[in-house]
Enzyme design. Structure first.
Site, mmCIF file in Angstrom:
data_model
loop_
_atom_site.group_PDB
_atom_site.id
_atom_site.type_symbol
_atom_site.label_atom_id
_atom_site.label_comp_id
_atom_site.label_asym_id
_atom_site.label_seq_id
_atom_site.Cartn_x
_atom_site.Cartn_y
_atom_site.Cartn_z
ATOM 1 N N LYS A 105 2.093 4.521 1.523
ATOM 2 C CA LYS A 105 2.120 5.259 3.046
ATOM 3 C C LYS A 105 1.688 6.769 2.591
ATOM 4 O O LYS A 105 2.528 7.327 2.284
ATOM 5 C CB LYS A 105 3.524 5.019 3.483
ATOM 6 N N LYS B 233 10.553 3.369 2.855
ATOM 7 C CA LYS B 233 10.675 4.853 2.852
ATOM 8 C C LYS B 233 11.420 5.062 1.589
ATOM 9 O O LYS B 233 12.572 4.665 1.203
ATOM 10 C CB LYS B 233 11.617 5.571 4.153
ATOM 11 N N CYS C 189 45.280 32.439 -4.570
ATOM 12 C CA CYS C 189 46.594 32.097 -4.631
ATOM 13 C C CYS C 189 47.053 32.841 -5.800
ATOM 14 O O CYS C 189 46.557 32.216 -6.928
ATOM 15 C CB CYS C 189 46.856 30.728 -4.503
ATOM 16 N N CYS D 275 52.485 28.180 -8.633
ATOM 17 C CA CYS D 275 51.683 26.913 -7.531
ATOM 18 C C CYS D 275 51.208 25.682 -8.493
ATOM 19 O O CYS D 275 50.562 25.988 -9.555
ATOM 20 C CB CYS D 275 50.189 27.857 -7.524
ATOM 21 N N ASP E 65 1.014 10.237 3.595
ATOM 22 C CA ASP E 65 1.723 11.219 4.553
ATOM 23 C C ASP E 65 0.590 12.190 5.167
ATOM 24 O O ASP E 65 0.703 13.338 4.987
ATOM 25 C CB ASP E 65 2.737 11.988 4.184
ATOM 26 N N CYS F 286 51.103 25.614 -2.581
ATOM 27 C CA CYS F 286 52.143 25.937 -2.694
ATOM 28 C C CYS F 286 52.762 26.890 -1.387
ATOM 29 O O CYS F 286 53.933 27.250 -1.244
ATOM 30 C CB CYS F 286 52.287 26.752 -3.900
ATOM 31 N N CYS G 47 48.295 29.333 0.764
ATOM 32 C CA CYS G 47 47.987 28.137 -0.156
ATOM 33 C C CYS G 47 48.102 26.967 0.386
ATOM 34 O O CYS G 47 49.501 26.368 0.353
ATOM 35 C CB CYS G 47 48.352 28.581 -1.657
ATOM 36 N N GLU H 218 0.869 -1.275 -0.113
ATOM 37 C CA GLU H 218 0.014 0.137 -0.065
ATOM 38 C C GLU H 218 0.792 1.259 -0.049
ATOM 39 O O GLU H 218 2.180 1.237 0.458
ATOM 40 C CB GLU H 218 -0.888 0.036 1.324
ATOM 41 N N TYR I 298 -7.313 1.833 6.004
ATOM 42 C CA TYR I 298 -6.804 0.724 5.813
ATOM 43 C C TYR I 298 -6.459 -0.341 6.953
ATOM 44 O O TYR I 298 -5.692 -1.385 6.803
ATOM 45 C CB TYR I 298 -5.215 0.898 5.135
HETATM 46 P P1 AMP Z 1 5.671 6.310 11.402
HETATM 47 O O1 AMP Z 1 4.815 7.291 12.032
HETATM 48 O O2 AMP Z 1 6.406 6.783 10.257
HETATM 49 O O3 AMP Z 1 6.131 5.259 12.175
HETATM 50 O O4 AMP Z 1 4.643 5.402 10.404
HETATM 51 C C1 AMP Z 1 3.634 4.909 10.989
HETATM 52 C C2 AMP Z 1 2.550 5.593 10.175
HETATM 53 O O5 AMP Z 1 2.288 5.524 8.656
HETATM 54 C C3 AMP Z 1 0.918 4.997 10.819
HETATM 55 O O6 AMP Z 1 0.638 5.186 12.169
HETATM 56 C C4 AMP Z 1 0.089 5.375 9.823
HETATM 57 O O7 AMP Z 1 -0.525 6.807 10.186
HETATM 58 C C5 AMP Z 1 0.866 5.849 8.708
HETATM 59 N N1 AMP Z 1 0.275 4.990 7.284
HETATM 60 C C6 AMP Z 1 -0.113 5.651 6.121
HETATM 61 N N2 AMP Z 1 -0.350 4.989 5.187
HETATM 62 C C7 AMP Z 1 -0.206 3.808 5.897
HETATM 63 C C8 AMP Z 1 -0.902 2.247 5.294
HETATM 64 N N3 AMP Z 1 -1.306 2.275 4.080
HETATM 65 N N4 AMP Z 1 -0.645 1.617 6.318
HETATM 66 C C9 AMP Z 1 -0.185 1.541 7.689
HETATM 67 N N5 AMP Z 1 0.031 2.762 8.260
HETATM 68 C C10 AMP Z 1 -0.086 3.860 7.120
#
Ligand code: AMP
Length: 719
Positions: free
Chosen positions: A134, A338, A450, A455, A136, A435, A432, A132, A250
């Site tokens: 991740k 990551k 220099c 040199c 942010d 030299c 320098c 999946e 998720y």
């Molecule tokens: P970290 O805070 O960097 O340790 O990462 C963990 C966090 O990633 C979790 O607490 C979730 O909030 C987030 N996260 C985002 N997307 C996902 C995903 N697809 N599955 C699990 N965690 C996720």
């Protein structure tokens, strides 16, 4: 397994990070813990991070590696033992039904493989995993009772979160009721269920929010993640409602609440229940598929409308997940791959000074090698003394290194809290490094120089510059050979190159020995090639020679401008400073530098020796007799398609037309006189027809080139 002594973390044992640490690991561990705590607070409690996620992760990574190597300094309160988060007093605390974990990181493909190894070990072979994105954003836990949303909580410290129910209710894409279809997936529909996911702010909404904040003189958010977290933790739900938040779900707190047994089915079910589920998910059966997914995610990252910071890989089967279990802070059955961070921290071992061919002194950061954005960075220019002092980087500092978008690495600045007590501010040495002559800094200039003629560092740079590709292009004349020639006293200035012969070169001692202890020599083959390359450089155009001489302020473009106006060295030498300053693109500063250079006796001597050794110091005047009749003057041609009969490329055909006075253009307009259509001609042909521009075939083109006569357009093409 004891908390904090997790052998899995051995994979995080990063030799670079370890080497980068001060001699006393305990002090370093304590410093890192303090610094990370401080940044966690700014990040989670204030939603106002002071350093980038990449730099933060890099510090955490170093701390984990040190703690793994020194279990004697274990501390349950270390930030590595905790889930990042914060429980404020503004909201009522909520204890999570089951702990909300963090995820262990894989910082590169090697660490991802190490995790896959552990999965294989646990089950005697590869098992299905779900990949999946991740997201942010900010973690959220949602409780539904009888199908109704009754509670929303932040992750907090993992055990206890903050009650943000009123705010969560304003998030438009969250269903306040589960869809009736969802009942079939519940083990017991009368029981409450806690579902989990991520609240995020799309990039476009984040930009708009920050633009508005700035317009109103308010502090902008550092990134969409903080904007999402900050928006969720508002006292007034109306403020949250006004922010454009979205969600992806998720996870479930307790999978026993479900009537099925895999993550993959969970994602389908969440979608049926009415939640947004990220569509970029994949059930992977092999390692190669997992790597593939991760690589594609890296590529797609920038084109997604929301931020992602990695890929989460999860063992698909819930029962297998339970078998692998958890560490103190994260599940063992999942890993966060990551993305290569564009910022990292590392140790600044030294600041050295490089001497350029014009004597310019450049401070260079000598770094403990560190992987940044997919490549290893060990050195980075610090430009000049002012820059070093402005950033206040000192030898011994832990510095933040950035390499944005695969470009030149840059030292952003120090992590001041980690500075050794005895670190001194840096200053340019008085002499320098090559030299030993005193260095000077002219008024109004950023650089020290220099100015010694003798040199050796400058001499080497000048010799290399002359041979470089943009200058005289002496193929094979690289740093190693030139250094040996300089050391052997055979080459001191660029004219000396033209006194070398193949026999002498073949015997050049390369300063190394073979297995029998005999000196390694350059050898005949290389020597012959080098002599041929030197010979070929005798006839380069004057612009390259001028560039190759390395006059101050004379780059390639300036050299071309000078050679265009003064096509021979003699003419250039005869020009006054005012004459030179009048050349377009030259100006008084460059004119002064060129004039001075060409009147300095040492330089005059080198130029005379170049002449003596047959280096061309003038461009051949265009030979009028060779010029073709300009029968096509005033006509514009456009070439399209592939020329098959003649085997010419379009460029070659274009050059032939230009030699007869024609213009060749890349696009068709009413002003085009003729379009030449080769095979598989495309849109340009269509456009010519539409505009009534006459179209010639390749045979007609060949006739024009052979006879040099202008074609006769049928009809009234020019009208
Ligand atoms: P970290 O805070 O960097 O340790 O990462 C963990 C966090 O990633 C979790 O607490 C979730 O909030 C987030 N996260 C985002 N997307 C996902 C995903 N697809 N599955 C699990 N965690 C996720």
């Amino acid at each position: 397994m004891t908390e904090g002594r997790n052998p899995e973390q051995g994979s995080l044992l990063d030799a670079q990070a370890l080497a980068a640490t001060a001699a006393d690991p305990r002090t370093r561990i304590e410093e890192l813990r303090r610094e990370i705590e401080h940044h966690s607070y700014l990040y989670y409690a204030k939603d106002a991070p002071a350093i980038s996620d990449g730099a933060f992760d890099s510090l955490v990574h170093e701390l984990r590696a040190l703690e793994a190597a020194h279990p004697e300094f274990y501390d349950p309160n270390s930030p590595t033992q905790r889930v990042g988060g914060y429980v404020g007093e503004q909201f009522a605390p909520i204890r999570h039904e089951r702990r909300m974990y963090s995820l262990d990181d894989a910082m590169d493909e090697g660490e991802l493989d190490a995790w896959l190894d552990r999965v294989e070990e646990a089950f005697g072979g590869m098992v299905d995993v779900v990949c999946e994105l991740k997201i942010d954003g900010s973690s959220i836990a949602l409780t539904y009772e009888d199908g109704n949303l009754v509670r929303g909580a932040t992750r907090g410290d993992g055990t206890t979160g903050e009650d943000v129910t009123a705010n969560v209710r304003t998030v438009k894409d969250l269903p306040l009721r589960l869809r009736p279809d969802a009942r079939a997936g519940l083990a017991d529909p009368t029981r409450a269920i806690e579902l989990r996911g991520e609240v995020y702010m799309p990039k476009s909404s984040f930009n708009a929010l920050n633009a508005a904040a700035e317009a109103n003189g308010k502090q902008p958010f550092a990134n969409p993640r903080n904007a999402a977290a900050g928006s969720l933790r508002q006292k007034d739900p109306a403020v949250t409602a006004g922010r454009d938040l979205s969600t992806f779900l998720y996870a479930v707190a307790d999978e026993r609440a479900l009537s099925f047994g895999t993550q993959w089915e969970l994602l389908q079910w969440l979608s049926e229940a009415g939640f947004h589920v990220n569509p970029d998910v994949e059930l992977c059966r092999t390692r190669a598929d997992v790597h593939d997914f991760c690589r594609r995610a890296v590529e797609r990252r920038d084109s997604l409308p929301y931020e992602i910071d990695g890929v989460v890989v999860k063992v698909n089967s819930f029962s297998r997940q339970e078998e692998m279990g958890y560490t103190a802070r994260a599940p063992r059955w999942a890993i966060a791959f990551k993305f290569p961070p564009e910022e990292k921290t590392t140790l600044l071992r030294d600041i050295t000074v490089q001497v350029g061919r014009t004597g310019k002194l450049t401070p260079v950061a000598e770094l403990e090698p560190v992987r940044v954005a997919g490549s290893t960075v060990a050195r980075a220019t610090l430009h000049n003394e002012d820059e070093v002092q402005r950033k206040d980087v000192r030898v011994g500092d832990t510095v933040i290194v950035r390499k944005a978008g695969d470009v030149i690495p840059e030292v952003l600045g120090p992590v001041e809290a980690l500075r050794p007590a005895d670190a001194e501010p840096w200053a340019m040495p008085a002499t320098c490094p090559s030299c030993g002559s005193p260095v000077i800094r002219e008024e109004g200039e950023a650089d020290y120089r220099c100015i010694s003629i003798d040199c050796p560092a400058q001499a080497l740079e000048r010799l290399l510059h002359w041979a470089s590709r943009g200058a005289m292009d002496i193929d094979g004349m690289g740093e190693e050979i030139v250094s040996r020639l300089v050391e052997a006293g055979r080459v001191t200035d660029v004219a000396d190159y033209y006194t070398l012969d193949a026999v002498e070169l073949s015997l050049l001692d390369m300063g190394r020995v073979n297995k029998d202890g005999e000196p390694i020599r350059l050898g005949e083959t290389v020597a012959k090639k080098l002599v041929a390359a030197i010979d070929a450089s005798r006839t380069r155009p004057l612009a390259r020679t001028l560039f190759g001489l390395g006059m101050r302020h004379v780059g390639k473009t300036t050299a071309e401008a000078l050679a265009a106006r003064y096509p021979s060295m003699d003419a250039l030498v005869a020009a006054t400073e005012e004459d030179l300053a009048a050349v377009e693109g030259v100006g008084p500063k460059i004119a002064h530098s060129v004039h001075l250079f060409l009147r300095t006796p040492d330089n005059v001597a080198v130029i005379e020796r170049l002449r003596k050794h047959g280096v061309s110091l003038a461009d051949a005047a265009p030979d009028e007799a060779d010029e073709l009749p300009q029968a096509l003057a005033g006509l514009t041609f456009v070439l399209t398609g592939t020329l098959v009969q003649s085997g010419m490329t379009r460029d070659e055909a274009g050059a032939a037309l230009k030699a007869r006075g024609a213009k060749v253009s890349g696009s068709v307009s009413k002003k085009t006189s003729f379009v030449v259509a080769g095979e598989a001609a495309g849109s340009k042909y269509d456009k010519a027809v539409a505009l009534g521009v006459p179209v010639l075939d390749e045979a007609a083109l060949l006739r024009i080139i052979e006879t040099g006569e202008a074609p006769v357009a049928e009809g009234d093409a020019e009208a």
